[in-house]
Every structure is written in structure tokens, then in C-alpha cells.
Scaffold this motif. Structure first.
Motif, PDB file in Angstrom:
ATOM      1  N   LEU A   1       0.884  -1.182   0.000  1.00 49.37           N
ATOM      2  CA  LEU A   1       0.000   0.000   0.000  1.00 49.37           C
ATOM      3  C   LEU A   1       0.911   1.218   0.000  1.00 49.37           C
ATOM      4  O   LEU A   1       1.758   1.372   0.893  1.00 49.37           O
ATOM      5  CB  LEU A   1      -0.892  -0.023   1.253  1.00 49.37           C
ATOM      6  N   LYS A   2       0.694   2.050  -1.000  1.00 46.49           N
ATOM      7  CA  LYS A   2       1.675   3.119  -1.206  1.00 46.49           C
ATOM      8  C   LYS A   2       0.959   4.451  -1.458  1.00 46.49           C
ATOM      9  O   LYS A   2      -0.020   4.497  -2.204  1.00 46.49           O
ATOM     10  CB  LYS A   2       2.506   2.737  -2.448  1.00 46.49           C
ATOM     11  N   ALA A   3       1.474   5.499  -0.817  1.00 43.95           N
ATOM     12  CA  ALA A   3       0.953   6.846  -1.078  1.00 43.95           C
ATOM     13  C   ALA A   3       2.054   7.645  -1.777  1.00 43.95           C
ATOM     14  O   ALA A   3       3.204   7.622  -1.343  1.00 43.95           O
ATOM     15  CB  ALA A   3       0.571   7.521   0.221  1.00 43.95           C
TER      16      ALA A   3
ATOM     17  N   GLN B   1       4.812  -2.138   3.345  1.00 45.80           N
ATOM     18  CA  GLN B   1       4.940  -3.502   2.800  1.00 45.80           C
ATOM     19  C   GLN B   1       3.993  -4.446   3.551  1.00 45.80           C
ATOM     20  O   GLN B   1       3.742  -4.253   4.743  1.00 45.80           O
ATOM     21  CB  GLN B   1       6.387  -3.994   2.968  1.00 45.80           C
ATOM     22  N   GLU B   2       3.510  -5.447   2.853  1.00 47.50           N
ATOM     23  CA  GLU B   2       2.637  -6.422   3.500  1.00 47.50           C
ATOM     24  C   GLU B   2       3.416  -7.125   4.621  1.00 47.50           C
ATOM     25  O   GLU B   2       4.571  -7.496   4.455  1.00 47.50           O
ATOM     26  CB  GLU B   2       2.133  -7.448   2.478  1.00 47.50           C
ATOM     27  N   GLY B   3       2.788  -7.233   5.774  1.00 44.56           N
ATOM     28  CA  GLY B   3       3.426  -7.888   6.924  1.00 44.56           C
ATOM     29  C   GLY B   3       4.042  -6.909   7.904  1.00 44.56           C
ATOM     30  O   GLY B   3       4.444  -7.296   8.999  1.00 44.56           O
ATOM     31  N   GLU B   4       4.084  -5.642   7.530  1.00 44.58           N
ATOM     32  CA  GLU B   4       4.675  -4.642   8.435  1.00 44.58           C
ATOM     33  C   GLU B   4       3.706  -4.269   9.555  1.00 44.58           C
ATOM     34  O   GLU B   4       2.493  -4.465   9.453  1.00 44.58           O
ATOM     35  CB  GLU B   4       4.990  -3.358   7.660  1.00 44.58           C
ATOM     36  N   PHE B   5       4.234  -3.674  10.610  1.00 44.63           N
ATOM     37  CA  PHE B   5       3.446  -3.052  11.678  1.00 44.63           C
ATOM     38  C   PHE B   5       3.980  -1.625  11.786  1.00 44.63           C
ATOM     39  O   PHE B   5       5.074  -1.399  12.294  1.00 44.63           O
ATOM     40  CB  PHE B   5       3.630  -3.806  12.997  1.00 44.63           C
ATOM     41  N   VAL B   6       3.215  -0.680  11.239  1.00 41.77           N
ATOM     42  CA  VAL B   6       3.678   0.710  11.154  1.00 41.77           C
ATOM     43  C   VAL B   6       2.878   1.584  12.128  1.00 41.77           C
ATOM     44  O   VAL B   6       1.652   1.535  12.127  1.00 41.77           O
ATOM     45  CB  VAL B   6       3.510   1.257   9.711  1.00 41.77           C
ATOM     46  N   GLY B   7       3.575   2.339  12.941  1.00 46.63           N
ATOM     47  CA  GLY B   7       2.915   3.292  13.822  1.00 46.63           C
ATOM     48  C   GLY B   7       2.947   4.677  13.210  1.00 46.63           C
ATOM     49  O   GLY B   7       3.942   5.046  12.585  1.00 46.63           O
TER      50      GLY B   7
ATOM     51  N   LYS C   1       6.245   9.871  11.704  1.00 44.39           N
ATOM     52  CA  LYS C   1       5.725  11.030  12.430  1.00 44.39           C
ATOM     53  C   LYS C   1       5.169  12.044  11.426  1.00 44.39           C
ATOM     54  O   LYS C   1       5.804  12.345  10.423  1.00 44.39           O
ATOM     55  CB  LYS C   1       6.837  11.661  13.267  1.00 44.39           C
ATOM     56  N   ILE C   2       3.977  12.516  11.722  1.00 41.87           N
ATOM     57  CA  ILE C   2       3.350  13.532  10.861  1.00 41.87           C
ATOM     58  C   ILE C   2       3.293  14.834  11.650  1.00 41.87           C
ATOM     59  O   ILE C   2       2.812  14.844  12.797  1.00 41.87           O
ATOM     60  CB  ILE C   2       1.916  13.135  10.474  1.00 41.87           C
ATOM     61  N   VAL C   3       3.735  15.892  11.036  1.00 42.31           N
ATOM     62  CA  VAL C   3       3.643  17.220  11.649  1.00 42.31           C
ATOM     63  C   VAL C   3       3.143  18.188  10.585  1.00 42.31           C
ATOM     64  O   VAL C   3       3.709  18.257   9.488  1.00 42.31           O
ATOM     65  CB  VAL C   3       5.021  17.688  12.195  1.00 42.31           C
ATOM     66  N   ASP C   4       2.050  18.871  10.885  1.00 42.51           N
ATOM     67  CA  ASP C   4       1.460  19.844   9.941  1.00 42.51           C
ATOM     68  C   ASP C   4       1.255  19.250   8.548  1.00 42.51           C
ATOM     69  O   ASP C   4       1.539  19.886   7.522  1.00 42.51           O
ATOM     70  CB  ASP C   4       2.346  21.098   9.835  1.00 42.51           C
ATOM     71  N   GLY C   5       0.804  18.037   8.507  1.00 43.76           N
ATOM     72  CA  GLY C   5       0.458  17.407   7.236  1.00 43.76           C
ATOM     73  C   GLY C   5       1.644  16.876   6.463  1.00 43.76           C
ATOM     74  O   GLY C   5       1.489  16.432   5.321  1.00 43.76           O
ATOM     75  N   ARG C   6       2.829  16.947   7.061  1.00 42.28           N
ATOM     76  CA  ARG C   6       4.010  16.425   6.355  1.00 42.28           C
ATOM     77  C   ARG C   6       4.688  15.345   7.186  1.00 42.28           C
ATOM     78  O   ARG C   6       4.619  15.365   8.414  1.00 42.28           O
ATOM     79  CB  ARG C   6       5.024  17.556   6.128  1.00 42.28           C
ATOM     80  N   ILE C   7       5.378  14.461   6.503  1.00 39.47           N
ATOM     81  CA  ILE C   7       6.133  13.439   7.235  1.00 39.47           C
ATOM     82  C   ILE C   7       7.415  14.081   7.774  1.00 39.47           C
ATOM     83  O   ILE C   7       8.152  14.745   7.044  1.00 39.47           O
ATOM     84  CB  ILE C   7       6.453  12.249   6.319  1.00 39.47           C
ATOM     85  N   ASP C   8       7.581  13.886   9.084  1.00 39.72           N
ATOM     86  CA  ASP C   8       8.790  14.422   9.723  1.00 39.72           C
ATOM     87  C   ASP C   8       9.843  13.319   9.718  1.00 39.72           C
ATOM     88  O   ASP C   8       9.698  12.322  10.430  1.00 39.72           O
ATOM     89  CB  ASP C   8       8.425  14.848  11.156  1.00 39.72           C
ATOM     90  N   ASN C   9      10.852  13.493   8.923  1.00 44.21           N
ATOM     91  CA  ASN C   9      11.852  12.435   8.767  1.00 44.21           C
ATOM     92  C   ASN C   9      12.898  12.443   9.870  1.00 44.21           C
ATOM     93  O   ASN C   9      13.867  11.698   9.815  1.00 44.21           O
ATOM     94  CB  ASN C   9      12.539  12.564   7.408  1.00 44.21           C
TER      95      ASN C   9
ATOM     96  N   LYS D   1       1.757  16.727   0.296  1.00 45.81           N
ATOM     97  CA  LYS D   1       2.733  15.924  -0.482  1.00 45.81           C
ATOM     98  C   LYS D   1       3.336  14.786   0.350  1.00 45.81           C
ATOM     99  O   LYS D   1       4.552  14.651   0.461  1.00 45.81           O
ATOM    100  CB  LYS D   1       3.836  16.831  -1.030  1.00 45.81           C
ATOM    101  N   VAL D   2       2.452  14.003   0.909  1.00 42.66           N
ATOM    102  CA  VAL D   2       2.912  12.886   1.740  1.00 42.66           C
ATOM    103  C   VAL D   2       3.166  11.657   0.865  1.00 42.66           C
ATOM    104  O   VAL D   2       2.337  11.302   0.039  1.00 42.66           O
ATOM    105  CB  VAL D   2       1.852  12.551   2.818  1.00 42.66           C
ATOM    106  N   SER D   3       4.305  11.064   1.062  1.00 43.92           N
ATOM    107  CA  SER D   3       4.615   9.800   0.364  1.00 43.92           C
ATOM    108  C   SER D   3       5.070   8.772   1.390  1.00 43.92           C
ATOM    109  O   SER D   3       5.864   9.095   2.284  1.00 43.92           O
ATOM    110  CB  SER D   3       5.739  10.011  -0.669  1.00 43.92           C
ATOM    111  N   LEU D   4       4.544   7.590   1.277  1.00 46.04           N
ATOM    112  CA  LEU D   4       4.995   6.510   2.158  1.00 46.04           C
ATOM    113  C   LEU D   4       4.640   5.175   1.519  1.00 46.04           C
ATOM    114  O   LEU D   4       3.815   5.108   0.615  1.00 46.04           O
ATOM    115  CB  LEU D   4       4.380   6.631   3.554  1.00 46.04           C
ATOM    116  N   GLU D   5       5.304   4.137   2.022  1.00 43.10           N
ATOM    117  CA  GLU D   5       5.085   2.809   1.453  1.00 43.10           C
ATOM    118  C   GLU D   5       4.979   1.809   2.603  1.00 43.10           C
ATOM    119  O   GLU D   5       5.826   1.828   3.508  1.00 43.10           O
ATOM    120  CB  GLU D   5       6.270   2.458   0.537  1.00 43.10           C
TER     121      GLU D   5
END
Lengths: 222, 399
Positions: A3-5, A30-36, A212-220, A24-28
Motif C-alpha cells: 500500500l503506497k501513497a 509492505q505487506e506484513g509490516e506493523f507501522v505506527g 511522524k506527521i507534523v502539519d500534514g508532512r512526514i517528519d523524517n 505531499k505525503v509519500s509513504l510505502e
């Protein structure tokens, strides 16, 4: 299945102006992951989850299931996909108040097009989640912990490939929350992918990785 | 869990709204069924009267209402009894049977009835000086039973010889007051012995007490007066000529044919039918508006629930179906209840309103269900479509 954005943007028009929920959020995943997914209130976490779950189309960008853009599908196909492959768990449980525990779970199964051997499946999950004694109770007759277990049962009964959980322990006391997280953890161990929003650092530690999401963006910086 | 089980659960969860909608539909259907049933049996009664009476002539006072006569011949004005003699004396009119009547409203033991004076043969002979062979039985033919047949519940002898202290009563009077042959009733201060109880005719005659004309005239103070004269058995080919001659003979009277009376009733029935159609339209609008309002409110109340179903994978068509099944249930329940209420009202009030006995019309069940369900479904389409586009992501927020 992935599942990919890709570069998804979502803006809400409010009376006092536009609010950019996702930028402009992008993330991926993978099947089997546990993502917080963590972040402060109003940072766009729930919007991200709804968008990944096919309930909220982005203004820009795509959400891909494998190599297919889910928002290019028609509404019916997207609903069928949700019913078959995605299990939602909400902070406020979202049970149908006039249905019993058994019927709430049964509705989840009926809408998944996997309505085979329903009776046995429901009986098994009621046993697994320690709800067999409450199967004829309505949500109002249950404790909050039991209600969240019913919501989990409703999501899990159809054996979804992904669980999208929005603050599943947000309304629960720590002990009850741990019980619910143990169920989710077991489900993940059984091969289900989990994407979970949480405020709670302790809960976030159940995840293999955290976004982590901050103000609609992924905080790397996490 | 099947979708119809879910609908039934939800309907009983909000039962007050359900019953309000069902009753709104049922009342509309009930009015239609009641009007339709009464109209149908009224038309049948008219048709039967037409078949039975053929080309009869009715003579009324000039200002009497034909409709009043048709319902119970209780008009306000009278005409002289001497008209009978004038008619029989004329000889050349081709008149076979003449019957005179005088009717007044009475109460017997608290029960409303019509006290009708008729001319039994013996009195007719005296009135006309022995001219005219038959004078009584036409009245009884008019009241619904044949004069001289094997099934005649009142032997011809009784009618021929009805004495001044004797009476024949209609079936409704007999049944409601538990009267039988040989009993006595007090009418306007006079004790009358019941010589016969007529069988049910389904007409206003069921509520009549028949007595000798002279007796009714005496008790009501309307000596030598009449309300109507019926002439039966006329040759259809000669009818226009007969009417012309009677008009010449009795210029102060009103001469109409039974066909004219039946035509009046048929016009009334046509008006009733138009009223039924108007009621149907109003019912469709009012009932439809009530259901649409209920459905819109229901969609608004249940938008979170709809969002949950959508999040769980319910396609738009499933959500539309959820509401349309509910609408169909409301329509079927309203149509069934409306048919029952309408039929009961028609049976109870039919005799009082239209003077005819009304029985349940089986074919109206289908129409009631069809119309109620169609109205309910049509009224629910827009709310159902609105439900189908509820944003499922709205359930992510706490209320």
C-alpha cells in the motif's frame, strides 16, 4: 501487496480559510509490516489513514494498491476492496448501537463478501477475544474494553490483509489498552499488516517502525 | 446477517418514527378504500335498481329533490292523494301499476327509522272507487322484493290486506330491535302489530316500517297527502307519451323516470370517483411528503451508522437498498393497515352515508399495497441516494 501513497495532498475548505491536512505525503507499507503513525493533534494522521483506506480521495497524488490507483476505481470497487482487504478499528469503536455483539461482527463479515461458514467463524473469534458470554449484549451493555474488542472482532472476522487502526487504545485505560494491543500484536504475528495511529509512546513501541506527521508532512527526523 | 434483518432491527429501534409513517400512509389508503368501496356498492345498487325497475315513472311534488327521494323519500313537500284517482280515471295512460307513498322519520325504542305509508290493495280499491286493478305491489317491488314469487318473504295476502293497525318492518329494524312477526311496536302513539319482517335488501328499505297509507296519514296529520307515486310496468315504447300525458294531467307535479333518478345517483357516484382520485393524489403527496421527511430525518440521524457500513465495505447500492427495503416495509404495512381501516369504515358507515350495504372488496388489497408501496418507494429514493453519498471518513471523528 504494497500500500503506497505518492505525493498525496488533501486540503479542507473551512469557514476561516483552507486547512492543508496532508501536504505531499509519500509513504510505502509492505505487506506484513506493523507501522505506527504518530504526531500531534490536527497534524493529519486520521486524514492519512482515511485516505490510505479508500475513504477520502486526495486532491493530488495517488494511493496505490500494488500497482493500481485505488481512487481510479469506481466507488463500488473501492467499497468491495475495503470490505475484503481492509479492517478498520476506530478510537470511538463505531459499533451499531441496536445490534448485538454477534450481529455487529456478523455485519462486518456480511459486507466482506466472505460470508462462508459465518456462524463458526464468529463463534471462534468470540472465544478468542473472550466475548462469548456477551454475544447477545448490545454495545451499551459492555465495558469500553469489551466494546473495542467487539470492534476488533468485526475488523478481524473477515481476515483482512491490512488493519488500519485509529487510536485503538485512545479511550481505554492502560490495562485494557494493553489487552487490545496484545490482540493486534497477535494478529500481526499471524501475518496481517497493521497501520496504527497513536498518541501513546508505549503503544507506538508495538510497531516495527514509526512515521511522524507534523502539519500534514512526514517528519523524517524520527 | 442479511440486509432485511438489519432493516427490521433498525425499524423497531425507532418504532415511533416507524408508526408515524405507517399511519400517515394507512390513513390515506383508508380514505381511498372507504370511498372506493362505498362507491362500488352504491353503483351496484343503482345498477340493480335499474335492472329491476326498467322504465318506471316517479311522480313527486314539484319542488321535491330526486336525491332526497332516492335516499329515503323524506322530502319536505307533499301532493294531494287525489292525484291517484286522477291517474286511474284517465284510463288511456297505459298505466299498469300505481303505488303511492308517504314517509316520515320516526324513532322506535331509540332507533331511527322511516315510517312509510303504502296503499294495500284493499285500501287502493277504496281510494279509487274500485278502479285500477293493482295498486300496491309496485311499491314493494320498488322496495326490493318481488310481488308474487315463491321466494317472496312477505305473502301477497299480507300486502293486499294490511290492516290499519298492522305493519311490515325492514330487516335492519327487525334485527336491531329483535322484533318478529306477532310483536307490537308503538309508532307515533299507535300500537301496530308486526305482520312480517322483510329479508335484507341492502337498501334504505331495511330501515323502514311499512304501514297502511291511511294510518301514516292519520298519525302524521298529513291527511290525504302523499310524498310520491310510482308507476311501474309501462311499455318502454309508450313511455314518452305517458310522461307527456301525466305532465298535462298533473301540471303541479314533477314527473321523472327511474332512469333519471338512477342517472342522478350515477352522477353522484362519478363525483365520488373523482373525489377518490383527488384523495389518491392528495394521499400520494401528503403520505409521500411524510415518508420523505421521515427518511431524510432517518438519513441525517443515521449518517454515522451509514458511514460505518461504508467503511466496512458497503457499496452505495447496498445503502440505497437498505433504505428502499425500509420504505417498502412502511408501504406494505401502511397499505395493509389502510385497507383494513378503510374497509371497516366502509362496512360500518356505508349504510348510513350511501344507504347501501358494503362488503370488503378483495381487489382493493392489491391496489392498496401497490399504491402505498409505490408512494413510499418514490418518496424514499432521494433520501436513499443522499444516504449513499455519506462520507465514510466522517466516522473517524468523535461526535
Amino acid at each position: 501487496m504494497v500500500l503506497k501513497a505518492e505525493n498525496i495532498t488533501k486540503t479542507f475548505r473551512r469557514r476561516h480559510g483552507a486547512v492543508v491536512a496532508l501536504d505531499k505525503v509519500s509513504l510505502e507499507i509492505q505487506e506484513g509490516e506493523f507501522v505506527g503513525v504518530v504526531g500531534p493533534s490536527g497534524s493529519g494522521k486520521s486524514t492519512l489513514l482515511a485516505t490510505l483506506g479508500g475513504m477520502n480521495s486526495p486532491d493530488e497524488g495517488v494511493v496505490l494498491w500494488g500497482n493500481q490507483s485505488i481512487y481510479d476505481w469506481n466507488v463500488k470497487k473501492r467499497a468491495q476492496w475495503r470490505g475484503a482487504d481492509i479492517g478498520f478499528v476506530f478510537q470511538v469503536f463505531n459499533l451499531i448501537p441496536y445490534l448485538s455483539v454477534y450481529e455487529n461482527i456478523s455485519v462486518g463479515l456480511a459486507l466482506s463478501d466472505k460470508d462462508t461458514k459465518a456462524r463458526e467463524s464468529i463463534a471462534r473469534i468470540l472465544d478468542e477475544l473472550d466475548l462469548a458470554g456477551q454475544k447477545d449484549h448490545t454495545p451499551a451493555e459492555l465495558s469500553v474494553g469489551q466494546q473495542q474488542r467487539v470492534a476488533l472482532a468485526r475488523a478481524l472476522i473477515k481476515k483482512p490483509r491490512f488493519i488500519l487502526a485509529d487510536e485503538p487504545t485512545g479511550n481505554l485505560d492502560p490495562d485494557t489498552g494493553r489487552g487490545v494491543m496484545n490482540i493486534i500484536k497477535l494478529q500481526h504475528a499471524a501475518g496481517t499488516t497493521v497501520v496504527m495511529i497513536t498518541h501513546d509512546r508505549a503503544v507506538a513501541e508495538y510497531a516495527q517502525r514509526t512515521i511522524k506527521i507534523v502539519d500534514g508532512r512526514i517528519d523524517n527526523t524520527v | 446477517m442479511k440486509i432485511h434483518q438489519l432493516v427490521v432491527k433498525e425499524l423497531f429501534q425507532r418504532s415511533s418514527q416507524l408508526w408515524t409513517s405507517v399511519i400517515a400512509v394507512a390513513l390515506g389508503i383508508a380514505v381511498m378504500v372507504a370511498v372506493g368501496s362505498i362507491t362500488r356498492f352504491s353503483e351496484k345498487a343503482v345498477a340493480d335498481a335499474l335492472d329491476a325497475l326498467g322504465t318506471n315513472i316517479l311522480i313527486l311534488p314539484k319542488n321535491a329533490s330526486v336525491q332526497d327521494y332516492y335516499s329515503a323519500d323524506l322530502q319536505q313537500s307533499e301532493m294531494p292523494e287525489s292525484y291517484i284517482t286522477m291517474l286511474t280515471d284517465s284510463g288511456s295512460l297505459g298505466i299498469d301499476n300505481i303505488s303511492a307513498k308517504l314517509s316520515v322519520p320516526i324513532e322506535i325504542r331509540g332507533k331511527k327509522a322511516t315510517f312509510t305509508g303504502i296503499l294495500p290493495k284493499s285500501e287502493f280499491m277504496a281510494t279509487t272507487g274500485g278502479q285500477g286493478a293493482l295498486g300496491v305491489l309496485p311499491a314493494m317491488q320498488w322496495t326490493g322484493f318481488p310481488a308474487d314469487t315463491a321466494v317472496n318473504p312477505v305473502p301477497k295476502r299480507i300486502i293486499d290486506d294490511l290492516g290499519s293497525d298492522q305493519a311490515v318492518i325492514g330487516s335492519e329494524i327487525g334485527a336491531s330491535l329483535k322484533l318478529k312477526k306477532g310483536d307490537f311496536i308503538d309508532v307515533l302513539g299507535k300500537r301496530l302489530r308486526i305482520e312480517a319482517v322483510l329479508s335484507n335488501t341492502g337498501t334504505v328499505d331495511d330501515g323502514r316500517v311499512f304501514a297502511r297509507l291511511g294510518t301514516v296519514q292519520q298519525l302524521t296529520g298529513k291527511n290525504a297527502l302523499l310524498h310520491s307515486i310510482e308507476i311501474t310496468g309501462c311499455n318502454p315504447a309508450a313511455l314518452p307519451e305517458v310522461i307527456r300525458e301525466i305532465n298535462t294531467l298533473l301540471p303541479e307535479a314533477r314527473v321523472v323516470t327511474i332512469r333519471h333518478i338512477v342517472g342522478t345517483q350515477q352522477n353522484i357516484n362519478a363525483v365520488m370517483r373523482r373525489i377518490a382520485v383527488a384523495l389518491l393524489i392528495m394521499m400520494a403527496l401528503a403520505g409521500g411528503a411524510a415518508i420523505a421527511n421521515f427518511m431524510f430525518a432517518n438519513v441525517y440521524e443515521r449518517r454515522r451508522e451509514i458511514g460505518i457500513f461504508a467503511a466496512l465495505g458497503a457499496p452505495a447500492g447496498w445503502i440505497v437498498r437498505l433504505f428502499l427495503i425500509k420504505a417498502a416495509i412502511v408501504g406494505i404495512a401502511g397499505g395493509s393497515l389502510g385497507y383494513i381501516i378503510g374497509t371497516v369504515c366502509a362496512v360500518i358507515f356505508g349504510t348510513k352515508i350511501a344507504g347501501v350495504s358494503v362488503y370488503p372488496v378483495a381487489s382493493f388489497i392489491g391496489w392498496s399495497l401497490l399504491i402505498a408501496t409505490a408512494v413510499s418507494l418514490v418518496a424514499s429514493v432521494i433520501p436513499a441516494l443522499r444516504a449513499a453519498v455519506v462520507d465514510p471518513s466522517s466516522i473517524m471523528k468523535e461526535e
